[in-house]
Design an enzyme around this catalytic site. Structure first.
Site, PDB file in Angstrom:
ATOM      1  CG  HIS A  99      -1.729  -1.059   1.562  1.00  0.00           C
ATOM      2  ND1 HIS A  99      -1.288  -2.215   2.147  1.00  0.00           N
ATOM      3  CD2 HIS A  99      -3.066  -1.209   1.391  1.00  0.00           C
ATOM      4  CE1 HIS A  99      -2.302  -3.037   2.301  1.00  0.00           C
ATOM      5  NE2 HIS A  99      -3.394  -2.454   1.855  1.00  0.00           N
ATOM      6  CG  ASP A 102       1.845  -0.958   3.312  1.00  0.00           C
ATOM      7  OD1 ASP A 102       1.083  -0.647   4.240  1.00  0.00           O
ATOM      8  OD2 ASP A 102       1.535  -1.751   2.394  1.00  0.00           O
TER       9      ASP A 102
HETATM   10  C1  XLS Z   1      -7.706  -6.457   4.321  1.00  0.00           C
HETATM   11  C2  XLS Z   1      -7.196  -6.714   2.999  1.00  0.00           C
HETATM   12  C3  XLS Z   1      -6.063  -5.813   2.540  1.00  0.00           C
HETATM   13  C4  XLS Z   1      -5.920  -5.872   1.048  1.00  0.00           C
HETATM   14  C5  XLS Z   1      -5.105  -4.773   0.458  1.00  0.00           C
HETATM   15  O1  XLS Z   1      -8.469  -7.222   4.880  1.00  0.00           O
HETATM   16  O2  XLS Z   1      -6.838  -8.068   2.939  1.00  0.00           O
HETATM   17  O3  XLS Z   1      -4.884  -6.129   3.186  1.00  0.00           O
HETATM   18  O4  XLS Z   1      -5.375  -7.085   0.629  1.00  0.00           O
HETATM   19  O5  XLS Z   1      -5.597  -3.534   0.795  1.00  0.00           O
END
Ligand code: XLS
Ligand code: CA
Ligand code: CA
Length: 438
Positions: A99, A102
Site C-alpha cells: 500500500h 506502507d
Molecule cells: C484487508 C485486505 C487488505 C488488502 C489490500 O483485509 O486483505 O490487506 O489485501 O488492501
C-alpha cells in the site's frame, strides 16, 4: 552491508529434513505441471504485515519492533526497504505487494506524503534491480486515516472522495514506476453500518466512477497490468459492498467494468463470506475473472480476519487445483497477506511463517498436479453429466429444444429413472489417496 536478520539463506533440503530453516517441499526450480515451482507459485511478500505489522491488537501494544534500527520516519522507511529485500532474497521470494502508506510516513499533508513517496521509489527500484525482484501489485490505503471513516470512493463527502482519487493516482504512478503487474482495489471502508444514513445506490455509483477514471488514467499512461477487486464480506464495515466474488462480478457488469477488472481472492475473506477458498477461486475462474491470490487462512473458530499464514494443505491443494485448471497465473501470484501470531514476535518467526506457507503451497501444487494427472475426479465429474451428451440432453446443450419439446419428451418417458449417486465420500477418499497413498 547491514544485515537485519541473522538468518542464513533458506534452501531446499527435502522432506526428510528436520532443519526448521529449510524448505522441505518448496524446491524453486523443480518442474511441476510443466513449469518450475517458482513460476507456478509466484510468491509475494506483503509489505504491510512483514515490514509494518508489530502485533498491536485492540487489547494491547505491539510485541515486535519494526523500526529496523531507524530513528526518523524516512530512516525507518529506508531500513524497511533493505530489510524487505534481505528477507525476500533469503527466502527466494521474487515479488512484493504494497500500500502507498506502507512505504513512507504520510507526514502532515498530501504534498509531504507524495514527496516521501518520490524519495523512496527510486531507492526501491535500485534494490529491485540488484536481485530481479518484482512488484506483484500496488494499492492505496484508503481505510486507515480518520478522514475515511465514511469510506473513500463511497464517502458522503466530496472532498474526501477527491483525496482518495489523489492517493489512487499517486499509487498508480508508483505502481507503474515499479513495473507492477497489478493494481488492487480492496474496499476497505466501502460499505455501511446502517441504511438509516446511507444511500447505497449513490455510493455504489460513485465507487464505480472512481474505478473507471482510475483505469482510464492508468491505461492512458500506458499501464498494461491488471486491475483487481478484492472481495471481503465484512470488517471493517458490517456490510462490505464487495461481499464475495459473485457480488463483485455483478457490480462490475452493472457498471460496464467487467473487461477492466479481475479478482484478487483472499482465502480468509472467502471463509468469512461462508464460502470455501476453492469456491471463490472457482467463481472467478469460470467467469474469466481469476487474477491473483492473497494466500492466508482464517481460524474456523474465530469470526474475523486473522490473516494467518496458510498451513492447511488440503485447502492449498484445492486452491492450486483451480489455479492449474486456469492454466496458471498470468499477471497474478500468491501474495502472503499473512502475519505471524502476536506471540510469535521474533524475526525467526517471520521466516518460519513464510517457510510454513511456502511449503504448504508447494505441497498444494504437487497434490493438485497429481489429482489432475490421476484423472479420477475429473472423469467422475464429466461423467456425471453424461446424459447431456446424446438424445434430448444434447439438444438442451445445443439450445435447440424449447420448453414444449422438453415437456413432451418428459411425458413420453412417464417416469425418470433413478439418478446416479453423487459419491461425495468416495471422491473425498480419492483426494486423501492422492495426498497420502503411494
Ligand atoms: C484487508 C485486505 C487488505 C488488502 C489490500 O483485509 O486483505 O490487506 O489485501 O488492501
Ligand atoms: Ca488481502
Ligand atoms: Ca485479510
Amino acid at each position: 552491508m547491514t544485515e537485519f536478520f541473522n538468518i542464513p539463506k533458506i534452501v531446499y533440503e527435502g522432506k526428510d529434513s528436520k532443519n526448521p530453516f529449510a524448505f522441505k517441499h518448496y524446491n524453486a526450480d523443480e518442474i511441476v505441471a510443466g513449469k518450475p515451482m517458482k513460476e507456478q507459485l509466484k510468491f509475494a511478500m506483503s509489505w504491510w504485515h512483514t515490514l509494518g505489522g508489530d502485533g498491536t491488537d485492540m487489547f494491547g501494544a505491539g510485541t515486535a519492533d519494526k523500526s529496523f534500527g531507524g530513528k526518523t520516519g524516512m530512516e525507518i522507511a529506508r531500513n524497511k526497504v533493505l530489510a524487505g529485500f534481505e528477507l525476500m532474497h533469503k527466502l527466494g521470494i521474487s515479488y512484493f505487494c504494497f500500500h502507498d502508506k506502507d512505504l513512507v510516513p504520510e507526514g502532515d499533508s498530501l504534498q509531504e506524503f507524495q514527496q516521501n513517496l518520490d524519495e523512496i521509489v527510486p531507492f526501491i527500484k535500485e534494490q529491485m534491480a540488484k536481485d530481479s525482484i518484482r512488484c506483484l501489485w500496488g494499492t492505496a490505503n484508503l481505510f486507515n486515516h480518520p478522514r475515511y471513516m465514511h469510506g473513500a470512493g463511497t464517502a458522503c463527502n466530496a472532498d474526501v472522495y477527491c483525496y482518495a482519487a489523489a492517493q489512487i493516482k499517486k499509487a498508480l504512478d508508483i505502481t507503474m514506476a515499479l513495473g507492477g503487474n497489478g493494481y488492487v482495489f480492496w474496499g476497505g471502508r466501502e460499505g455501511y453500518e446502517t441504511l438509516l444514513n446511507t444511500d447505497m445506490a449513490f455510493e455504489l455509483e460513485n465507487m464505480a466512477y472512481l474505478m473507471k477514471i482510475a483505469v482510464e488514467y492508468a491505461r492512458g499512461k500506458g499501464y498494461t497490468g491488471d486491475f483487481y477487486i478484492e472481495p471481503k464480506p465484512k470488517e471493517p464495515t458490517k456490510h462490505q459492498y464487495d461481499f464475495d466474488a459473485a457480488t463483485v462480478l455483478a457490480f462490475l457488469q452493472k457498471y460496464g467494468l467487467e473487461k477492466d477488472f479481475k479478482l484478487n481472492i483472499e482465502a480468509n475473506h472467502a471463509t468469512l463470506s461462508a464460502h470455501t477458498f476453492q469456491h471463490e477461486l472457482h467463481v472467478a475462474r469460470i467467469n474469466g475473472a481469476f487474477g491473483s491470490i492473497d494466500a492466508n487462512q482464517g481460524d474456523p473458530l474465530l469470526g474475523w480476519d486473522t490473516d494467518q499464514f496458510p498451513t492447511n494443505v488440503y485447502d492449498a491443494a484445492l486452491a492450486m487445483y483451480e489455479v492449474l485448471k486456469n492454466g496458471g497465473f498470468t499477471n497474478g501470484g500468491l501474495n502472503f497477506d499473512a502475519k505471524p501470531r502476536r506471540a510469535s514476535h521474533t524475526y525467526e518467526d517471520i521466516f518460519l511463517s513464510y517457510i510454513a506457507g511456502m511449503d504448504t503451497f508447494a505441497l498444494g501444487l504437487k497434490i493438485a498436479d497429481k489429482m489432475i494427472r490421476d484423472g479420477r475426479i475429473d472423469a467422475f465429474r464429466a461423467d456425471r453429466y453424461a446424459s447431456f451428451r446424446e438424445g434430448m440432453g444434447a439438444k438442451i446443450r445445443a439450445k435447440t429444444a424449447d420448453l414444449c419439446t422438453l415437456s413432451d419428451y418428459a411425458l413420453s418417458l412417464g417416469r425418470v429413472s433413478e439418478p446416479s449417486s453423487g459419491r461425495q465420500e468416495y471422491l473425498e477418499s480419492i483426494v486423501n489417496d492422492v495426498m497420502f497413498g503411494g
